[in-house]
Scaffold this active site. Structure first.
Site, PDB file in Angstrom:
ATOM      1  N   HIS A 117       2.339   2.812   1.355  1.00 14.92           N
ATOM      2  CA  HIS A 117       1.325   1.756   1.472  1.00 14.92           C
ATOM      3  C   HIS A 117       1.771   0.444   0.846  1.00 14.92           C
ATOM      4  O   HIS A 117       1.813  -0.575   1.527  1.00 14.92           O
ATOM      5  CB  HIS A 117      -0.004   2.215   0.880  1.00 14.92           C
ATOM      6  CG  HIS A 117      -1.174   1.386   1.326  1.00 14.92           C
ATOM      7  ND1 HIS A 117      -1.374   1.033   2.642  1.00 14.92           N
ATOM      8  CD2 HIS A 117      -2.210   0.833   0.635  1.00 14.92           C
ATOM      9  CE1 HIS A 117      -2.472   0.321   2.749  1.00 14.92           C
ATOM     10  NE2 HIS A 117      -2.998   0.170   1.551  1.00 14.92           N
ATOM     11  N   HIS A 156      -1.245  -3.892  -2.884  1.00 15.31           N
ATOM     12  CA  HIS A 156      -2.533  -3.246  -2.648  1.00 15.31           C
ATOM     13  C   HIS A 156      -3.220  -2.761  -3.920  1.00 15.31           C
ATOM     14  O   HIS A 156      -4.399  -2.377  -3.864  1.00 15.31           O
ATOM     15  CB  HIS A 156      -2.353  -2.073  -1.682  1.00 15.31           C
ATOM     16  CG  HIS A 156      -1.952  -2.485  -0.300  1.00 15.31           C
ATOM     17  ND1 HIS A 156      -2.785  -3.154   0.553  1.00 15.31           N
ATOM     18  CD2 HIS A 156      -0.773  -2.327   0.368  1.00 15.31           C
ATOM     19  CE1 HIS A 156      -2.163  -3.386   1.702  1.00 15.31           C
ATOM     20  NE2 HIS A 156      -0.930  -2.910   1.608  1.00 15.31           N
TER      21      HIS A 156
END
Length: 332
Positions: A250, A224
Site C-alpha cells: 500500500h 498512507h
C-alpha cells in the site's frame, strides 16, 4: 409437464447458486494451503507489493534483482502484498495486463515458484473475480490469488487477510472510482466473519512463527500512514495471539517499524514499481527502525527459532537487515 417443472427447478437452482456465489459472503472457514520446507527444515521467500505496471516505473529493474536474490537464497515462493495490476485491476481473465505485468516481467528461473497473492485496493477497482479465477493458473501456474487464506509450512503459518473491505473511504468516499464488491456484501457480515476466522485460526495455531500478510498498513509513516480501521479491529487480535510479523504493501516504500506494546514487527514492501512519494509523516508511539522512500523488495529466511529479514533497492543493494530470535529481538 413433469419435465417442464424439472427444467424450471434446475434453472432456479442455478440462479440461486449464481446469486450466492456473487453476492453473498463466503461462509466457509479460511482456506488452508500447505507448502513444504527445505530438507534442512528452513524456508526462504521474497515479498513484493504494488508492482503491476507493465514493466514501467522500474518494475523490470526490481524484478531483475528479485531473480538474482531469489537464486542466491534458493527461495521457496514469492509473496505479493497486493495492488497487483494498475491502475484498475484486471478487466477480465483475458486481460493482456496479466502477461504484460506479471508473466513476462518475473521471468528469472528463481522466480518460477508459487506466488501467493492477495488483493489491494487497486485490484478491487477491476474485475476481482478475474484475479481469483483458477483459469489464470492455466495461463501461468505460479499464480494463486485468494481473498483470505492460511498457508502452513511446518515452522510457520501465514495468515493472508483481505484488508480493502475494512477501509471506510472506499465505500463512503470512492472519489470517482468504482469498486467490485461481489463476494464482500453485506460488508458488516463479511468483516465480522473474517475477524472471527482470523482470531480462531491464530488461536489454534501451534507454529513457531506467525506471520500475517495484508495489503494495507497497520503502522506506517509513509504516504498512507496508519490504517485506522485495521489498528482498531485487526491489531488487537494480532497482539492477543502473539503474532511475530505483519507484512503489508500500500505505501510505495520499504519500511520497518516495531511495536512498544508487543513483539510485532511491521514490515512494508510496497516498492514494486512506482514510488518516491516524498511524503513522510511524524513518528507515533511505535519505533521506526528503517524507512526508504523508494523501490525495492524484501527477503525472509526462516529457521526453527531464527528469522533474517533483508530489504533491497532496485540495484540489489542491502538497505537494512535484522534478525529475530524467538524471545529476543536484535538489529544487525
Amino acid at each position: 409437464m413433469a419435465g417442464f417443472w424439472d427444467y424450471a427447478m434446475s434453472i432456479s437452482f442455478l440462479l440461486v447458486a449464481f446469486f450466492c456465489a456473487c453476492f453473498l459472503p463466503i461462509t466457509a472457514e479460511l482456506q488452508r494451503l500447505e507448502h513444504p520446507v527445505k530438507a534442512d527444515g528452513s524456508l526462504s521467500f521474497l515479498v513484493i507489493g504494488d508492482w503491476g505496471r507493465r514493466g514501467h516505473y522500474n518494475q523490470s529493474d526490481v524484478a531483475y534483482q528479485m531473480g538474482r536474490i531469489g537464486e542466491k537464497l534458493s527461495i521457496d515462493f514469492v509473496v505479493s502484498t497486493g495492488d497487483n495490476f494498475y491502475e484498475d485491476g484486471l478487466t477480465s481473465i483475458d486481460d493482456p495486463a496479466f502477461e504484460k505485468s506479471f508473466a513476462k516481467i518475473y521471468t528469472a528461473k528463481s522466480l518460477q515458484k508459487q506466488w501467493y497473492n492477495i488483493l489491494g485496493n487497486h485490484d478491487y477497482r477491476g474485475d476481482v473475480e478475474a484475479q481469483l479465477n483458477p483459469i489464470l493458473r492455466r495461463v501461468d501456474s505460479r499464480w494463486l490469488c485468494l481473498r483470505s487464506f492460511v498457508l502452513n509450512s511446518e515452522i510457520v503459518e501465514f495468515f493472508f487477510i483481505d484488508t480493502t473491505p475494512f477501509v471506510d473511504k472506499y465505500f463512503l468516499r470512492p472519489k470517482h472510482h468504482t469498486y467490485d464488491w461481489r463476494g464482500v456484501l453485506p460488508r458488516k457480515e463479511y468483516l465480522s466473519k473474517l475477524l472471527k476466522d482470523l482470531d480462531s485460526a491464530l488461536r489454534d495455531s501451534t507454529a513457531n512463527w506467525k506471520i500475517v500478510v495484508g495489503h494495507h498498513t497497520i503502522r506506517s509513516i509513509g504516504h498512507h500512514r496508519d490504517t485506522r480501521e485495521l489498528v482498531m479491529q485487526v491489531l488487537p487480535i494480532l497482539e492477543e495471539h502473539s503474532v511475530d510479523i505483519y507484512i503489508n504493501g500500500h505505501d510505495h516504500c520499504l519500511e520497518h517499524m516495531s511495536s512498544k506494546s508487543s513483539n510485532i514487527q511491521f514490515l512494508t514492501s510496497g516498492g514494486g514499481s512506482k514510488a518516491w512519494k516524498g511524503d513522510i509523516g511524524k513518528l507515533g508511539q511505535d519505533l521506526l527502525k528503517f524507512y526508504y522512500d523508494g523501490q525495492g523488495f524484501l527477503s525472509v529466511e526462516l529457521k526453527q527459532t531464527e528469522a533474517k529479514i533483508v530489504f533491497y533497492d532496485i540495484f540489489g543493494k542491502v538497505l537494512h537487515n535484522f534478525n529475530i530470535s524467538k524471545g529476543l529481538f536484535s538489529t544487525m
